[in-house]
Design a protein around this motif. Structure first.
Motif, PDB file in Angstrom:
ATOM      1  N   THR A 264       0.841  -1.204   0.000  1.00 29.31           N
ATOM      2  CA  THR A 264       0.000   0.000   0.000  1.00 29.31           C
ATOM      3  C   THR A 264       0.875   1.253   0.000  1.00 29.31           C
ATOM      4  N   LEU A 265       1.988   1.193   0.732  1.00 23.77           N
ATOM      5  CA  LEU A 265       2.884   2.357   0.784  1.00 23.77           C
ATOM      6  C   LEU A 265       3.789   2.432  -0.437  1.00 23.77           C
ATOM      7  N   ARG A 266       4.228   1.268  -0.923  1.00 24.00           N
ATOM      8  CA  ARG A 266       5.159   1.220  -2.071  1.00 24.00           C
ATOM      9  C   ARG A 266       4.761   0.107  -3.016  1.00 24.00           C
ATOM     10  N   PRO A 267       3.864   0.393  -3.943  1.00 24.98           N
ATOM     11  CA  PRO A 267       3.445  -0.669  -4.871  1.00 24.98           C
ATOM     12  C   PRO A 267       4.574  -1.038  -5.831  1.00 24.98           C
ATOM     13  N   GLY A 268       4.557  -2.286  -6.255  1.00 21.04           N
ATOM     14  CA  GLY A 268       5.390  -2.659  -7.399  1.00 21.04           C
ATOM     15  C   GLY A 268       6.848  -2.920  -7.156  1.00 21.04           C
ATOM     16  N   GLY A 269       7.297  -2.998  -5.930  1.00 18.25           N
ATOM     17  CA  GLY A 269       8.724  -3.217  -5.683  1.00 18.25           C
ATOM     18  C   GLY A 269       9.058  -4.662  -5.398  1.00 18.25           C
ATOM     19  N   VAL A 270      10.198  -4.830  -4.747  1.00 19.04           N
ATOM     20  CA  VAL A 270      10.738  -6.163  -4.488  1.00 19.04           C
ATOM     21  C   VAL A 270      10.674  -6.452  -2.982  1.00 19.04           C
ATOM     22  N   VAL A 271      10.421  -7.713  -2.654  1.00 28.26           N
ATOM     23  CA  VAL A 271      10.505  -8.163  -1.262  1.00 28.26           C
ATOM     24  C   VAL A 271      11.825  -8.916  -1.113  1.00 28.26           C
ATOM     25  N   TYR A 272      12.602  -8.509  -0.127  1.00 25.41           N
ATOM     26  CA  TYR A 272      13.868  -9.195   0.150  1.00 25.41           C
ATOM     27  C   TYR A 272      13.746 -10.018   1.431  1.00 25.41           C
ATOM     28  N   GLY A 273      14.185 -11.254   1.355  1.00 27.43           N
ATOM     29  CA  GLY A 273      14.245 -12.106   2.547  1.00 27.43           C
ATOM     30  C   GLY A 273      15.487 -12.951   2.430  1.00 27.43           C
ATOM     31  N   SER A 274      15.903 -13.560   3.519  1.00 27.85           N
ATOM     32  CA  SER A 274      17.155 -14.308   3.452  1.00 27.85           C
ATOM     33  C   SER A 274      16.973 -15.624   2.697  1.00 27.85           C
ATOM     34  N   GLU A 275      18.070 -16.141   2.195  1.00 27.36           N
ATOM     35  CA  GLU A 275      18.066 -17.480   1.581  1.00 27.36           C
ATOM     36  C   GLU A 275      17.480 -18.516   2.523  1.00 27.36           C
ATOM     37  N   GLN A 276      17.571 -18.230   3.828  1.00 28.64           N
ATOM     38  CA  GLN A 276      17.092 -19.178   4.834  1.00 28.64           C
ATOM     39  C   GLN A 276      15.670 -18.850   5.296  1.00 28.64           C
ATOM     40  N   ALA A 277      15.044 -17.826   4.687  1.00 24.91           N
ATOM     41  CA  ALA A 277      13.673 -17.482   5.093  1.00 24.91           C
ATOM     42  C   ALA A 277      12.736 -18.636   4.771  1.00 24.91           C
ATOM     43  N   ASN A 278      11.663 -18.734   5.523  1.00 30.73           N
ATOM     44  CA  ASN A 278      10.673 -19.767   5.231  1.00 30.73           C
ATOM     45  C   ASN A 278      10.057 -19.497   3.855  1.00 30.73           C
ATOM     46  N   PHE A 279       9.714 -20.564   3.139  1.00 30.01           N
ATOM     47  CA  PHE A 279       9.201 -20.375   1.767  1.00 30.01           C
ATOM     48  C   PHE A 279       7.884 -19.605   1.763  1.00 30.01           C
ATOM     49  N   SER A 280       7.224 -19.536   2.933  1.00 30.76           N
ATOM     50  CA  SER A 280       5.962 -18.792   2.997  1.00 30.76           C
ATOM     51  C   SER A 280       6.174 -17.300   2.711  1.00 30.76           C
TER      52      SER A 280
END
Ligand code: PLP
Length: 429
Positions: free
Chosen positions: A151-167
């Motif tokens: 809602t604040l920033r449409p259209g960008g990228v989500v960054y998570g670690s290689e070890q983040a849960n696949f969810s």
């Protein structure tokens, strides 16, 4: 319909007896895909069945085909607990059958949810004044958080670690954002030196699924704050540890994040499902989720919880958390968490001391990743699990297969952990 009081008595006897005998059942069932379906009729019954008859089928058809999460030697994934307070609460929840979508749809349920979330936030050391509500799972909570970020920033990228849960990646996909995994350091912690130019959100994990590593939240928070990027914390497993002051370091920096999810249905002795989500930016959640149809007009000065997440219909999960928090008390919960951490450290010391075995990652909570240096560890875990005495799962770290022992059931004792170690040692080919 048969006599409800008599059926309740049967159900309560069944539940109590199950919990007494579950430790003697094979943790994993000896079934193949299709076995259970083959035992079930193809058509629903025309005539009513009795509860007693259904209980008999539960014993002969269903229980032998279940993986017993309430077994004290269930050590796979993140073990959890269908606790007595939680079981009692589930009975009351279905009895009341409240739909907690708006304040008007059940005023006391809304206010209990807000209150127990405030209680738990205080126990975890989260900042005062954050808005908390319950989702079914961390997967949904992360969808909600990323939708708010979008809602604040449409259209960008989500960054998570290689070890983040696949969810996390799934949540990004569901809200139409790209997902990019970030490399981890030697301790499986997300690196904090990646570019944020195109970011909508960063998801940091406190207690990753693989090793329970803790990402550098404070460092990431500073960078996100500077770049105007939403920081969501996935503390689904390890967040519960913060009720113990000596483990509260794990949530260090979360006060500077935008949202955080903790799963009482993982390590806070609450049966599936109950996931708690807090945010310091409830107005963004509200902007994201508050659609008000004519038939659900808001009550002035009231909170309508449907306005903070994807679901309209909402179970009365707060009642479950209320019973867990009251019947264990904070001291009781802390004692269980501390015991699980103690048992995990003890287990790791046995692995360290045994020739041929090694612990492969830090283990600050109740989960230990380890391997036998010469064995095929997938096969070893399968052989140990095939005894029926325990259930351990494997994962891959840096190309190697490792076994995870995750302690999380309130009924697990030192004798259970000792037995698991004996079975694992005996399973080396
Ligand atoms: N985050 C972490 C770190 C997890 O380990 C898991 C599941 O194990 C999840 C999120 C997803 O949790 P849920 O099943 O509540 O969606």
């Amino acid at each position: 319909m048969s006599d409800f009081r008599a059926d309740l008595a049967l159900a309560s006897e069944w539940a109590a007896a199950y919990l007494e005998r579950v430790g003697g059942l094979p943790v994993l069932p000896d079934v193949a895909p299709g076995d259970t379906r083959a035992l079930l009729p193809a058509e629903a019954p025309e005539a009513p069945d009795t509860f007693a008859a259904i209980l008999a089928d539960l014993d002969t058809i269903i229980v032998p085909g279940l993986t017993h999460w309430n077994h004290p030697r269930f050590f796979a994934w993140f073990a959890n607990t269908g606790s007595e307070p939680g079981i009692l609460a589930e009975l009351l929840i279905a009895t009341l059958n409240v739909n907690n979508m708006t304040w008007l749809s059940s005023p006391a349920a809304t206010e209990l949810e807000l209150t127990v979330l405030d209680w738990l936030a205080r126990l975890l050391g989260l900042p005062a004044g954050w808005h908390g509500h319950i989702e079914d799972t961390a997967s949904t909570a992360t969808v909600a958080a990323l939708a708010a970020a979008r809602t604040l920033r449409p259209g960008g990228v989500v960054y998570g670690s290689e070890q983040a849960n696949f969810s996390v990646e799934k949540a990004a996909r569901l809200v139409g954002l790209d997902y990019r995994p970030v490399a981890v350091d030697d301790d499986y912690r997300m690196r904090a030196d990646f570019a944020l130019d195109d970011a909508t959100a960063v998801v940091a994990t406190v207690g990753t699924t693989g090793t329970t590593s803790v990402d550098p939240v404070r460092e990431l928070a500073a960078r996100c704050r500077e770049a105007g990027v939403w920081l969501h914390i996935d503390a689904a497993y390890a967040g519960s540890a913060a009720i113990c002051p000596e483990l509260r370091w794990c949530l260090d920096g979360v006060d500077e994040a935008d949202s955080v999810v903790v799963n009482p249905h993982k390590w806070l002795f609450t049966p599936m499902d109950c996931s708690t989500l807090w945010t310091r930016r409830p107005e963004v959640f509200h902007e994201t989720f508050a659609l008000v149809p004519d038939y659900l007009a808001a009550t002035s000065a009231a909170v309508d919880l449907k306005d903070y997440g994807p679901a309209l219909g909402r179970r009365f999960r707060a009642l479950k958390l209320w019973l867990v928090l009251r019947m264990y008390g904070a001291e009781g919960l802390r004692a269980l968490i501390r015991e699980h951490v103690r048992l995990a450290q003890l287990f790791a010391s046995w692995v360290d001391a045994e020739p041929g075995w090694e612990v492969v990652a830090a283990h600050p909570f109740s989960t230990v990743c380890f391997r036998h240096r010469e064995a095929d560890n997938d096969e070893l875990a399968r052989r140990a699990t095939a005894t029926g005495e325990l259930f351990v799962a494997t994962t891959r770290l840096r190309g190697q297969s490792v076994i995870r022992l995750a302690i999380g059931n309130a009924r697990t004792t030192e004798a259970d952990v000792r037995r698991a170690w004996e079975v694992l040692c005996a399973s080396v080919a």
